[in-house]
Each structure stands twice: as structure tokens, then as C-alpha cells.
Design a protein around this motif. Structure first.
Motif, short mmCIF file in Angstrom:
data_model
loop_
_atom_site.label_atom_id
_atom_site.label_comp_id
_atom_site.label_asym_id
_atom_site.label_seq_id
_atom_site.Cartn_x
_atom_site.Cartn_y
_atom_site.Cartn_z
N GLN A 1 -8.74 -3.06 7.85
CA GLN A 1 -8.09 -4.21 7.23
C GLN A 1 -8.26 -4.11 5.71
N ILE A 2 -7.54 -4.94 4.98
CA ILE A 2 -7.67 -4.98 3.52
C ILE A 2 -8.85 -5.88 3.18
N ARG A 3 -9.88 -5.30 2.55
CA ARG A 3 -11.10 -6.07 2.28
C ARG A 3 -11.38 -6.26 0.80
N PHE A 4 -10.96 -5.32 -0.04
CA PHE A 4 -11.33 -5.33 -1.46
C PHE A 4 -10.13 -4.92 -2.31
N PRO A 5 -10.15 -5.27 -3.60
CA PRO A 5 -9.00 -4.98 -4.48
C PRO A 5 -9.11 -3.62 -5.16
N THR A 6 -9.46 -2.58 -4.40
CA THR A 6 -9.74 -1.29 -5.01
C THR A 6 -8.57 -0.31 -5.00
N ALA A 7 -7.51 -0.60 -4.25
CA ALA A 7 -6.41 0.36 -4.13
C ALA A 7 -5.75 0.64 -5.48
N ILE A 8 -5.63 -0.37 -6.34
CA ILE A 8 -5.03 -0.16 -7.66
C ILE A 8 -5.92 0.76 -8.48
N GLU B 1 -2.49 -3.79 -15.99
CA GLU B 1 -1.27 -4.55 -16.25
C GLU B 1 -0.01 -3.95 -15.64
N PRO B 2 0.19 -2.64 -15.63
CA PRO B 2 1.42 -2.11 -15.02
C PRO B 2 1.57 -2.46 -13.54
N TYR B 3 0.49 -2.90 -12.91
CA TYR B 3 0.52 -3.23 -11.49
C TYR B 3 0.52 -4.74 -11.26
N ALA B 4 0.88 -5.50 -12.29
CA ALA B 4 0.73 -6.96 -12.24
C ALA B 4 1.49 -7.60 -11.08
N MET B 5 2.61 -7.03 -10.70
CA MET B 5 3.39 -7.65 -9.62
C MET B 5 2.62 -7.69 -8.30
N TYR B 6 1.62 -6.82 -8.14
CA TYR B 6 0.86 -6.78 -6.90
C TYR B 6 -0.30 -7.78 -6.86
N PHE B 7 -0.70 -8.28 -8.01
CA PHE B 7 -1.92 -9.09 -8.09
C PHE B 7 -1.95 -10.25 -7.09
N ILE C 1 0.83 -1.20 0.00
CA ILE C 1 0.00 0.00 0.00
C ILE C 1 0.86 1.25 0.00
N ARG C 2 1.95 1.23 0.77
CA ARG C 2 2.82 2.41 0.78
C ARG C 2 3.41 2.67 -0.60
N ARG C 3 3.75 1.62 -1.33
CA ARG C 3 4.30 1.79 -2.67
C ARG C 3 3.24 2.23 -3.66
N LEU C 4 1.99 1.89 -3.38
CA LEU C 4 0.91 2.33 -4.25
C LEU C 4 0.56 3.79 -4.04
N ILE D 1 -2.36 -9.06 -3.41
CA ILE D 1 -3.69 -8.53 -3.10
C ILE D 1 -4.70 -9.66 -2.98
N LYS D 2 -4.62 -10.60 -3.89
CA LYS D 2 -5.56 -11.74 -3.84
C LYS D 2 -5.39 -12.52 -2.55
N ASN D 3 -4.16 -12.73 -2.12
CA ASN D 3 -3.92 -13.46 -0.88
C ASN D 3 -4.42 -12.70 0.33
N SER D 4 -4.38 -11.38 0.25
CA SER D 4 -4.78 -10.56 1.40
C SER D 4 -6.29 -10.52 1.58
N ILE D 5 -7.03 -10.48 0.48
CA ILE D 5 -8.48 -10.32 0.60
C ILE D 5 -9.25 -11.62 0.47
N GLY D 6 -8.63 -12.66 -0.06
CA GLY D 6 -9.36 -13.89 -0.28
C GLY D 6 -10.30 -13.75 -1.47
#
Length: 267
Positions: free
Chosen positions: A34-41, A251-257, A6-9, A260-265
């Protein structure tokens, strides 16, 4: 791990003194406990496009009465770092990436206004006076005093003041009820905030026929589907990525995918 992500985003622009620039210094802010949704990107992509800064806050605060007051504490943290702060809940996403806040909300130019909200649409037969899910607040003494007073507002105070006929169902004691209480109960504030139609920046998934019909989409409680499932359905219906963006914007944020998925389920 995710706090580092999140800090890098959080995207920054040069620190231009607002007194020498017509364009206000805008901070887009979201967060939760907490991290609930994949909206930060999604939020980051929109902020970067317009030269705004973005902050997603999960910092803990002491002695808050409930989860919802985390938003109010976040506002106090962020206001000193901008001219205007646009808060959007972590269950909302931008859908018109090219629309600037300055163009969308010319009311920001009114020096008397310290906060700008939208009314709520009718949803399953229910509506509320205003929505605290997405709103603008100016960095000024009126706004700081307002937030501090909201933080100090108890459920007993807001419930005693409440008129269901005027303000809708009482869901509190949450941040929205505290804000309505402080805006409406005290006459000195009633002329200092703007209340806009919900179509400006408080539309729901059922208002859309195309992905970019409105400025943003706000996913709210549905007894039949979780907000996460509503997001997945919306993305599939309009050919968006799971981050509620056109695929090429994600796509430019692919490294985070995977993180993020692991964090929110998936639920």
C-alpha cells in the motif's frame, strides 16, 4: 487514482543495450502492499538526475507468506528489466542527489558479486548482520536463484539456522531473515555478495547533522515516533519539503501533492 500517479512517476530512459555501453542499466525499485509514505517523488527525482529508471510497485502477488515477501516478488519482476536493481524501502529517501550509484558503489564492477548489502548501524543498542532495506542486486542467474530460494524459505528454516550472536535478533520470518539464511547457510553464496559499512547507504536520521551528510536516510522503527512523524521532523529540521527534497526539487511535481497527502494521511 494513486496507481495512475505512480505509473506517471515511473521515469524511463532510452533502452540502450548494456553490451554497447559501459554504464550499466540501473533500475531503482521500491514499493509495498500500500502507499504509506511520500517518498516516491524523492526517488523519482534522484533516478531522473542519473538517467535511471524508477518503479514503485504495489502490485499484489498470490500465496506470499507475509507482507515482507512482497519485496522479493517485486525483485523477480524487476530484474529482467535492468543490469542492476537498487532496492530501497518506501521508508527511505535519497539525501545526496548528485551522487551516482556507480560512484558510491564501485563494487558493482566486480563480476563475481551478485548482491551488495550494508551492515546495520547500532540503533537503541541493537544491530543486525545486514539490512535488506536498501541493497543492490545484479541481473544474473545467481541472483534469480537466490531470490527464488528466499521466497521458498520458511520461518522454521531461517529460525533453526539463526545465531543471534552473529546475526542479531530474529525478527522474522521476514525477507531479511530469508536473505541472511540463503546467503550464509549455503557456502556457494558466501563469496558472491559484498557486505559494506552502514555509512555507504544505510544511515539513520540520528547520523545526520546536515541534510546531505550521507547518501540516504532510512527511517526505522522507533517506539516513541512513527516513521511518518520521523520524516516530518527530519524535513523540518533541515529545511526540506515534506517529500524530503529541497523545495525547488519538489515544485515540478506540485500537481501530485494533494493526491499523495490524501493517500497516506498525516499519521
Amino acid at each position: 487514482m494513486f496507481q495512475k500517479i505512480i505509473r506517471r512517476l515511473a521515469l524511463s530512459t532510452p533502452n540502450i543495450n548494456s553490451s554497447t555501453s559501459i554504464k550499466p542499466k540501473i533500475l531503482i525499485c521500491s514499493g509495498s502492499t500500500q502507499i504509506r509514505f511520500p517518498t516516491a517523488i524523492n526517488h523519482s527525482v534522484y533516478a531522473a538526475r542519473h538517467g535511471y529508471r524508477y518503479r514503485f510497485n504495489i502490485n499484489p502477488y498470490p500465496n506470499l507468506p507475509n507482507f515482507y515477501y512482497h519485496k522479493l516478488a517485486t525483485l523477480l519482476d524487476g530484474l529482467n528489466d535492468c543490469d542492476w536493481l537498487f532496492w530501497l524501502d518506501d521508508d527511505a529517501a535519497f539525501t545526496q542527489l548528485d551522487m551516482s550509484l556507480e560512484s558510491l558503489v564501485p563494487e558493482m564492477q566486480d563480476p563475481k558479486i551478485f548482491a551488495i548489502y550494508c551492515k546495520s548501524p547500532v540503533n537503541r543498542g541493537i544491530t543486525t548482520f545486514l539490512s535488506s532495506g536498501n541493497f543492490l542486486i545484479r541481473n544474473c542467474p545467481d541472483a534469480v536463484a537466490f531470490i527464488q530460494d528466499c521466497l521458498a524459505t520458511t520461518g522454521e528454516q531461517s529460525k533453526e539456522f539463526w545465531s543471534e550472536e552473529k546475526y542479531g535478533p530474529y525478527w522474522g520470518p521476514f525477507d531479511q531473515e530469508a536473505m541472511i539464511h540463503q546467503l550464509e547457510h549455503f557456502p556457494h553464496r558466501r563469496s558472491k555478495y559484498a557486505l559494506l559499512d552502514y555509512t555507504r547507504f544505510n544511515t539513520r536520521p540520528f547520523h545526520f547533522q546536515n541534510a546531505n551528510d550521507h547518501f540516504l536516510v532510512h527511517f526505522t522503527y522507533d517506539p516513541e515516533r512513527s516513521k511518518r512523524l520521523q520524516m516530518i521532523d527530519f524535513a523540518e529540521k533541515y529545511g526540506l519539503s515534506e517529500f524530503l527534497l529541497p523545495q525547488e526539487q519538489s515544485e515540478p511535481y506540485a500537481m501530485y501533492f494533494p493526491h499523495i497527502k490524501n493517500s497516506i494521511g498525516e499519521g
